[in-house]
Scaffold this active site. Structure first.
Site, PDB file in Angstrom:
ATOM      1  N   HIS A 157       0.946  -1.085   0.012  1.00 10.76           N
ATOM      2  CA  HIS A 157      -0.060   0.031   0.155  1.00 10.76           C
ATOM      3  C   HIS A 157       0.857   1.181   0.015  1.00 10.76           C
ATOM      4  O   HIS A 157       0.431   2.194   0.300  1.00 10.76           O
ATOM      5  CB  HIS A 157      -0.901   0.014   1.293  1.00 10.76           C
ATOM      6  N   SER A 278      14.263  20.960 -16.410  1.00  8.21           N
ATOM      7  CA  SER A 278      12.970  22.024 -16.805  1.00  8.21           C
ATOM      8  C   SER A 278      13.434  23.102 -17.465  1.00  8.21           C
ATOM      9  O   SER A 278      14.499  23.542 -16.937  1.00  8.21           O
ATOM     10  CB  SER A 278      12.263  22.069 -15.195  1.00  8.21           C
ATOM     11  N   LYS A 284      15.711  21.565 -11.340  1.00 11.10           N
ATOM     12  CA  LYS A 284      14.789  20.111 -11.741  1.00 11.10           C
ATOM     13  C   LYS A 284      15.866  18.966 -12.314  1.00 11.10           C
ATOM     14  O   LYS A 284      16.498  19.350 -13.205  1.00 11.10           O
ATOM     15  CB  LYS A 284      13.643  20.204 -12.222  1.00 11.10           C
ATOM     16  N   GLU A 291       9.415   7.675 -16.874  1.00  5.07           N
ATOM     17  CA  GLU A 291       8.046   8.176 -17.079  1.00  5.07           C
ATOM     18  C   GLU A 291       7.820   7.651 -18.353  1.00  5.07           C
ATOM     19  O   GLU A 291       6.509   7.421 -18.807  1.00  5.07           O
ATOM     20  CB  GLU A 291       7.918   9.746 -16.922  1.00  5.07           C
TER      21      GLU A 291
END
Ligand code: ARG
Length: 470
Positions: A157, A278, A284, A291
């Site tokens: 979880h 970024s 970043k 992804e």
């Protein structure tokens, strides 16, 4: 030049529909299969007496010239146009050898031809996919061996659950990939049937020795039913399903590593080559490679869904809808191969921070189960042990302390039999790992065994793949 002009009025063609119906832009990828299948087929056609040996020889030589030309010109298809690759080959052969080229199509249809080539493509694609998967499996094993002993929190979880070995974690993905490879093998076996000789749908009227043809083309068996083999693409759906499932596995790995690389956890860091920044926020570093793997899993799932929907409700036998199978197949296979290769590189270049992982195992009461287990060894019923430890956790949470900061007197309020041994169990995640000695558990010696077994399994796989190339 079409392969079906006679029945149609001359000059009545709409460029819109020509573009709409062509598949050459995609199935040109079959060029070498098309040339080879035709060559071998012609040889058998001559043996069956359906073609003169001299004609067969001339046709085969013409196809051979085309093959050499194609191989010499990697961009051979530039500026070429045809309804499909089969049409292109026939037209090209006519330019090569003249009128005898018109005998090429004897006794066969594009329906048995295209599915023969698709099956050959699928078999080769599976070999490549298995090779890519083996690369990733090897990287997982290398990492597992290198970091054997490193402990990190295992989650359920996404909540801290029990400590596990990082190597055990990596081997979980090894198992998933090993099953995917098994599924690829199953799929390959079912795809390994010869369609040629099935004609357009009803079989050929020439006395072809299909068993011999199958052997020459490298198929394990002859397809038993001409209607079935010319019209089903279940093997395409099956391969796309395996691609999908592989990407579902990679997508989960990607998701884990995205989380683990967030500074909040900081267990790993991706190499710069597989990250991006970024355009606005200078600080970043994003795990875009992972992804994208997650995103591409969605894309291939769409391809699978498309391929199955294509088949659903098609009347027997061939229908032109089936031409769309190539778009799904090529994209699904290419995308899956890319993802396997990128995942391999991301892992091979991943920085691991064992001290961060280890530090995290002291948060979140990961040894709570071990405390309860210890109480069970002291003859407490598990439910009662569970209750006692739960109350201790609750107490620690209210005081914002961990198990190792709790005093003996405090602990005894919840666990009357608390002593030095229990305190040691509570504060040692490594001990918790050590105790999970049963087969399949995270104890170091079991994990080490799994690494050795994994290495042997991988060696077997590599051997099988190497033999297949011969
Ligand atoms: N380009 C077609 C395909 O990919 C080849 C078969 C065409 N057959 C036909 N009867 N029109 O399916």
């Amino acid at each position: 030049m079409k392969l079906w002009g006679g029945r149609f009025a001359r000059g009545r063609r709409d460029p819109l529909f020509e573009r709409f119906s062509e598949s050459f832009s995609l199935d040109q990828r079959f060029i070498l299969y098309d040339l080879r299948v035709n060559q071998i087929y012609l040889k058998h056609l001559a043996s069956a007496g359906a073609l003169r040996q001299t004609d067969a020889r001339q046709l085969i030589r013409g196809l051979e010239n085309i093959r050499r030309w194609v191989e010499r010109h990697p961009d051979w298809s530039r500026g070429q146009a045809a309804e499909d690759v089969h049409t292109w080959v026939e037209n090209r052969l006519e330019r090569e050898i003249g009128a005898p080229a018109r005998k090429l199509r004897t006794g066969r249809s594009r329906n048995d031809l295209v599915v023969t080539e698709t099956r050959l493509f699928v078999k080769d694609a599976i070999d490549k996919l298995e090779r890519d998967a083996a690369g990733l499996m090897e990287t997982l094993l290398t990492l597992a061996r290198k970091h054997l002993g490193v402990v990190l929190p295992g989650y359920t979880h996404l909540q801290p659950a029990q400590p596990i070995l990082f190597s055990h974690y990596l081997l979980a993905y090894f198992e998933m990939l090993a099953r995917d490879v098994g599924r690829l093998e199953d799929c390959r076996d079912r795809a390994d049937e010869l369609p040629m000789g099935a004609g357009a749908l009803a079989g050929t009227a020439f006395p072809l020795d299909r068993a011999a043809l199958a052997r020459d083309l490298g198929f394990a068996r002859v397809a038993r039913n001409s209607l079935d083999v010319t019209s089903d693409r279940d093997f395409v759906g099956e391969l796309l399903f395996v691609c999908c499932l592989t990407l579902v596995h990679l997508s989960r790995l990607a998701e884990d590593l995205i989380l683990y690389s967030s500074p909040a956890l900081g267990y790993v860091e991706l190499a710069d080559e597989y990250s991006t920044g970024s355009s606005l926020m200078p600080q970043k570093k994003n795990a875009d490679s992972l992804e994208l793997i997650r995103g591409k899993a969605a894309r291939v799932l769409g391809r699978l869904s498309g391929a199955l929907t294509l088949l659903k409700g098609l009347p027997l036998a061939y229908n032109r809808d089936l031409q769309e199978d190539k778009a799904a197949l090529f994209d699904g296979v290419d995308t899956t191969r890319d993802c396997l290769q990128v995942a391999t590189q991301v892992l091979a270049t991943l920085r691991i921070f064992p001290e961060k992982m280890e530090a995290a195992t002291h948060l979140g009461f990961l040894t709570a189960t071990d405390l309860a287990d210890e109480l069970v060894r002291r003859s407490l019923p598990f439910a009662e042990a569970h209750e006692q430890v739960g109350r201790l956790v609750r107490h620690c949470l209210s005081k914002k302390i961990g198990f190792s900061e709790v005093s003996e007197a405090e602990a005894r309020r919840f666990i009357p039999s608390w002593d030095h041994d229990l305190a040691r169990v509570a504060s040692s995640p490594a001990l918790a790992v050590e105790k999970r000695k049963a087969l399949g558990g995270t104890a170091p010696f079991q994990v080490k065994r799994q690494i050795v077994l994994g290495e042997n399994r991988l060696k077997e796989l590599r051997k099988r793949l190497a033999e297949r190339k011969l």
